[in-house]
Design a protein around this motif. Structure first.
Motif, PDB file in Angstrom:
ATOM      1  N   LYS A 301       4.904  64.770 -17.056  1.00 56.24           N
ATOM      2  CA  LYS A 301       4.027  63.758 -17.657  1.00 56.24           C
ATOM      3  C   LYS A 301       4.620  63.225 -18.956  1.00 56.24           C
ATOM      4  N   ASP A 302       5.929  63.375 -19.103  1.00 61.34           N
ATOM      5  CA  ASP A 302       6.578  62.939 -20.341  1.00 61.34           C
ATOM      6  C   ASP A 302       7.032  61.485 -20.213  1.00 61.34           C
ATOM      7  N   GLU A 303       7.787  61.030 -21.207  1.00 62.52           N
ATOM      8  CA  GLU A 303       8.251  59.648 -21.234  1.00 62.52           C
ATOM      9  C   GLU A 303       9.743  59.537 -20.941  1.00 62.52           C
ATOM     10  N   ASN A 304      10.327  60.593 -20.391  1.00 59.59           N
ATOM     11  CA  ASN A 304      11.708  60.508 -19.944  1.00 59.59           C
ATOM     12  C   ASN A 304      11.812  59.555 -18.759  1.00 59.59           C
ATOM     13  N   ARG A 305      12.992  59.050 -18.540  1.00 55.66           N
ATOM     14  CA  ARG A 305      13.208  58.152 -17.406  1.00 55.66           C
ATOM     15  C   ARG A 305      13.140  58.951 -16.111  1.00 55.66           C
ATOM     16  N   GLY A 306      12.306  58.504 -15.188  1.00 59.69           N
ATOM     17  CA  GLY A 306      12.219  59.125 -13.874  1.00 59.69           C
ATOM     18  C   GLY A 306      11.226  60.269 -13.806  1.00 59.69           C
ATOM     19  N   LYS A 307      10.130  60.060 -13.102  1.00 59.67           N
ATOM     20  CA  LYS A 307       9.149  61.119 -12.874  1.00 59.67           C
ATOM     21  C   LYS A 307       9.718  62.113 -11.870  1.00 59.67           C
ATOM     22  N   LEU A 308       9.467  63.402 -12.084  1.00 58.70           N
ATOM     23  CA  LEU A 308       9.986  64.447 -11.198  1.00 58.70           C
ATOM     24  C   LEU A 308       8.850  65.333 -10.701  1.00 58.70           C
ATOM     25  N   TRP A 309       9.059  65.897  -9.526  1.00 63.97           N
ATOM     26  CA  TRP A 309       8.123  66.856  -8.933  1.00 63.97           C
ATOM     27  C   TRP A 309       8.847  68.172  -8.685  1.00 63.97           C
ATOM     28  N   LEU A 310       8.150  69.265  -8.954  1.00 67.86           N
ATOM     29  CA  LEU A 310       8.647  70.609  -8.637  1.00 67.86           C
ATOM     30  C   LEU A 310       7.720  71.190  -7.579  1.00 67.86           C
ATOM     31  N   ASN A 311       8.226  71.335  -6.349  1.00 65.64           N
ATOM     32  CA  ASN A 311       7.410  71.792  -5.220  1.00 65.64           C
ATOM     33  C   ASN A 311       8.055  73.005  -4.556  1.00 65.64           C
ATOM     34  N   GLN A 312       7.215  73.810  -3.923  1.00 61.04           N
ATOM     35  CA  GLN A 312       7.730  74.883  -3.075  1.00 61.04           C
ATOM     36  C   GLN A 312       7.757  74.376  -1.637  1.00 61.04           C
ATOM     37  N   THR A 313       8.914  74.445  -1.022  1.00 63.86           N
ATOM     38  CA  THR A 313       9.089  73.918   0.329  1.00 63.86           C
ATOM     39  C   THR A 313       8.524  74.898   1.361  1.00 63.86           C
ATOM     40  N   ARG A 314       8.461  74.452   2.585  1.00 62.68           N
ATOM     41  CA  ARG A 314       7.966  75.313   3.663  1.00 62.68           C
ATOM     42  C   ARG A 314       8.902  76.491   3.917  1.00 62.68           C
ATOM     43  N   GLN A 315      10.164  76.321   3.589  1.00 63.13           N
ATOM     44  CA  GLN A 315      11.130  77.417   3.773  1.00 63.13           C
ATOM     45  C   GLN A 315      11.050  78.448   2.661  1.00 63.13           C
ATOM     46  N   GLY A 316      10.214  78.190   1.630  1.00 63.48           N
ATOM     47  CA  GLY A 316      10.041  79.151   0.532  1.00 63.48           C
ATOM     48  C   GLY A 316      10.882  78.859  -0.685  1.00 63.48           C
ATOM     49  N   GLN A 317      11.731  77.872  -0.631  1.00 59.62           N
ATOM     50  CA  GLN A 317      12.526  77.504  -1.797  1.00 59.62           C
ATOM     51  C   GLN A 317      11.736  76.554  -2.713  1.00 59.62           C
ATOM     52  N   TRP A 318      12.064  76.619  -4.006  1.00 65.05           N
ATOM     53  CA  TRP A 318      11.510  75.665  -4.949  1.00 65.05           C
ATOM     54  C   TRP A 318      12.517  74.534  -5.110  1.00 65.05           C
ATOM     55  N   ALA A 319      12.027  73.302  -5.168  1.00 68.03           N
ATOM     56  CA  ALA A 319      12.917  72.142  -5.211  1.00 68.03           C
ATOM     57  C   ALA A 319      12.366  71.102  -6.189  1.00 68.03           C
ATOM     58  N   ILE A 320      13.278  70.364  -6.817  1.00 69.26           N
ATOM     59  CA  ILE A 320      12.922  69.278  -7.731  1.00 69.26           C
ATOM     60  C   ILE A 320      13.248  67.958  -7.028  1.00 69.26           C
ATOM     61  N   TYR A 321      12.209  67.133  -6.866  1.00 67.02           N
ATOM     62  CA  TYR A 321      12.335  65.861  -6.164  1.00 67.02           C
ATOM     63  C   TYR A 321      11.955  64.709  -7.096  1.00 67.02           C
ATOM     64  N   SER A 322      12.403  63.534  -6.745  1.00 70.46           N
ATOM     65  CA  SER A 322      11.893  62.304  -7.354  1.00 70.46           C
ATOM     66  C   SER A 322      10.778  61.776  -6.461  1.00 70.46           C
ATOM     67  N   PRO A 323       9.925  60.871  -6.961  1.00 72.23           N
ATOM     68  CA  PRO A 323       8.868  60.326  -6.099  1.00 72.23           C
ATOM     69  C   PRO A 323       9.401  59.635  -4.851  1.00 72.23           C
ATOM     70  N   LYS A 324      10.666  59.206  -4.874  1.00 67.23           N
ATOM     71  CA  LYS A 324      11.267  58.568  -3.699  1.00 67.23           C
ATOM     72  C   LYS A 324      11.696  59.581  -2.643  1.00 67.23           C
ATOM     73  N   GLY A 325      11.527  60.876  -2.953  1.00 68.00           N
ATOM     74  CA  GLY A 325      11.906  61.909  -2.004  1.00 68.00           C
ATOM     75  C   GLY A 325      13.343  62.363  -2.120  1.00 68.00           C
ATOM     76  N   ILE A 326      14.044  61.943  -3.178  1.00 63.76           N
ATOM     77  CA  ILE A 326      15.438  62.346  -3.365  1.00 63.76           C
ATOM     78  C   ILE A 326      15.476  63.764  -3.934  1.00 63.76           C
ATOM     79  N   LEU A 327      16.240  64.622  -3.300  1.00 61.07           N
ATOM     80  CA  LEU A 327      16.370  66.008  -3.740  1.00 61.07           C
ATOM     81  C   LEU A 327      17.398  66.083  -4.867  1.00 61.07           C
ATOM     82  N   HIS A 328      16.973  66.598  -6.031  1.00 58.48           N
ATOM     83  CA  HIS A 328      17.873  66.715  -7.187  1.00 58.48           C
ATOM     84  C   HIS A 328      18.360  68.150  -7.377  1.00 58.48           C
ATOM     85  N   ALA A 329      17.491  69.112  -7.136  1.00 54.90           N
ATOM     86  CA  ALA A 329      17.857  70.516  -7.354  1.00 54.90           C
ATOM     87  C   ALA A 329      16.989  71.384  -6.470  1.00 54.90           C
TER      88      ALA A 329
END
Length: 606
Positions: A301-329
């Protein structure tokens, strides 16, 4: 206040002897004071340079931290020394040359005009001549100042990591842009902190009136009081106030649940399918704060460029995505659903490459909020109305926590998000090479940062409570109003008194000639005595009092305040024990080393 052209003999002010004596005396005294003040400042900076060579490393955690701190101090002192010397000698040279050239050329022009065209042409030439010289002088004096501002911002603050050029490349301006922007603004840094736009639009017309400065003083003082009454509410309703004063104020409510802080992440490639070239637009900051949405989903919820999501995937891994669905980490390990605690022990791949330094910290927002509320009620008699996570990490790395408002029943606590962010600096960024055949490291200026603990943050808020308890904001507002009164009175006198312009060679007194004389000759001396010495001495006194209050709450607070002061100083590469003269002139807070010594004595007394 200006007599008709040709009426000099009938007006006592323009009688030759009277005008020469009063104007000459004012000129000599003001230039002498200007020269003495700047010579003194040059000597202070020379002392700072020597201090950087012989400073002891005992106050620092390591020899490396001491060397990095002294390197910054050396460069800052060198910039100020060169700036003061340049301003002193260029000002004296330009004033001396301009007066002689202007009077010689002006008299010749006036004689010719009087002979050929009469007194009307004489008046026009006087006005044109003054306008021409004022324009030239404002440009010349600004050009002697601008290179040092750019040097300070680009070569020192940016390189040291204090300015986040990764998110704000515009701060790292090119020379031509910075010079072009500055030439269209009147720089009134010595008047107050109000923007130059306000001065140009509102102040200059009022200054044509003899008591217009009183109106300006009342408006500025009233605005300062209202802004401090509830700063967050006022600046939220009127964001242009924050922009005009250069303040950074904005954010979301501090999370009352657990939140996630990513640290030591290299920059994230915005779109791995399109290597768009070596540009900051290609990258996103990976060191962010993620707020809880659901048990397995967090978002920024900050003012950095690009909103990010941190989700736990169905495989059990945690992943950082952009709203466009691009996997970053994504995490290398897997975890059971909803097991947030396991997130802190995972290793990460960033931009599809291993990132050994990258990690995650889980912070308990509810515990910290309750601790702040309890301390405020029990020891300060204060009621916290709101706790705000202030978004400044996209602009700078400065750490701070502020207790805002003059009303004890509805205070606002601002916690800078930089209190929770941490990074190993260039060491972590060096792991992000060879993405699209390039590295973002030259664009990523990041010092080594260490986040504060909850206990340290509570101790810092205890210090801020002391300010409210002893009404320091109100006292500082009164002191600041008195300083503004002196400054605006001097500005009003300079822009309306008839001797000011002629004293420096202008044919006619005017608002603009008085403004020129005030800004470049009178204001530095006034600012030294009113702002640098008086206000900052009062501020240092209040800071010591607030330290004592926080330490009196508990020994834990005293120790937490010592460790937080030490950590914030090392994060910012601050000189912990500057010279006494440097502290007198440049520091609104006592030096970190002296504050730590006083708090240690308080612990012994407990």
């Amino acid at each position: 206040h200006v007599p008709q052209i040709g009426a000099e003999d009938e007006h006592p002010l323009f009688h030759g002897k009277y005008l020469y004596m009063s104007a000459s005396t004012f000129f000599k005294r003001s230039v002498l004071l200007f020269s003495v003040i700047h010579t003194f400042l040059i000597l202070v900076e020379l002392q700072r340079l020597l201090h950087t060579v012989f400073a002891s490393s005992a106050a620092y955690s390591s020899e490396q931290v001491r060397d990095e701190t002294m390197a910054i101090e050396y460069r800052l002192a060198l910039v100020k020394l060169t700036a003061y010397a340049t301003k002193l000698f260029s000002t004296l040279a330009i004033i001396w040359l301009s007066i002689h050239i202007r009077l010689d050329m002006g008299n010749e022009w006036l004689e010719r005009a009087s002979t050929n065209f009469g007194c009307c042409a004489v008046g026009f030439i006087r006005v044109f001549r003054d306008t021409f010289y004022l324009t030239v002088f404002f440009a010349i004096f600004w050009l002697t100042k601008a290179p040092f501002d750019i040097w300070l911002g680009n070569a020192i603050l940016t390189d040291a990591g204090f300015v986040n050029t990764f998110e704000h490349p515009g701060l790292n301006e090119r020379w031509d842009q910075a010079l072009a922007n500055g030439l269209f603004l009147i720089d009134l840094e010595h008047v107050d902190n109000v923007s130059s736009t306000f001065i140009v639009l509102c102040a200059l017309p009022l200054l044509k009136w003899r008591f217009g400065w009183v109106v300006i003083w009342i408006l500025v003082t009233t605005g300062s009081f209202l802004l401090n009454l509830d700063p967050y509410m006022v600046q939220t309703m009127f964001p242009w106030l924050a922009a005009s004063s250069g303040e950074v104020l904005g954010g979301a409510a501090f999370p009352n649940t657990s939140f996630v802080v990513t640290h030591d992440f290299p920059p994230l490639l915005e779109d791995s399918s399109a290597c768009k070239g070596f540009s900051t637009d290609t990258w996103l900051s990976g060191n962010r704060i993620f707020h809880e949405v659901t048990a397995d989903a967090y978002t920024t919820k900050d003012e950095n460029r690009g909103k990010l999501w941190l989700n736990q995937t169905r495989q059990g891994q945690w992943a950082i995505y952009s709203p466009k669905g691009i996997l970053h980490a994504e995490s290398v390990e897997k975890a059971p659903p909803g097991r947030l605690s396991s997130l802190g022990r995972m290793t990460w791949k960033v931009n599809a490459k291993p990132a050994p330094w990258a990690g995650v910290t889980i912070r308990d927002g509810h515990y910290l909020t309750e601790a702040l509320q309890q301390q405020s009620k029990q020891h300060g008699g204060l009621q916290i109305k709101r706790v705000i996570l202030n978004n400044v990490g996209h602009v700078m790395t400065h750490m701070n926590a502020v207790f805002m408002g003059l009303d004890a029943s509805s205070a606002t606590v601002l916690l800078y998000d930089t209190l929770f962010l941490q990074s190993r600096g260039a060491q972590a960024n060096s792991d992000s090479t060879d993405v699209c055949g390039m590295t973002p490291e030259p664009l990523w200026h990041s010092p080594k940062l260490v986040a504060l603990t909850d206990e340290e943050i509570v101790a810092v808020i205890g210090h801020e409570m002391g300010h409210c308890k002893f009404l320091h904001p109100v006292k500082l507002l009164i002191a600041q109003a008195s300083v503004f009164f002196v400054k605006f009175a001097a500005l009003g006198w300079a822009t309306t008194h008839p001797i000011v312009g002629p004293a420096f060679g202008f044919a006619l007194p005017s608002v603009y000639s008085g403004l020129f004389v005030y800004q470049w000759i009178l204001a530095p001396s006034l600012s030294l005595f009113t702002q640098n010495i008086f206000l900052q001495a009062l501020s240092r006194l209040f800071e010591n009092s607030a330290d004592d209050f926080s330490a009196s709450i508990s020994e834990t607070n005293a120790k937490g305040l010592i460790s937080s002061l030490n950590q914030m100083a090392e994060n910012s590469l601050d000189d912990k024990r500057p010279t006494r003269l440097s502290e007198l002139l440049y520091h609104s807070h006592p030096s970190t080393g002296r504050r730590m010594d006083a708090l240690t004595k308080s612990i012994d007394a407990l």
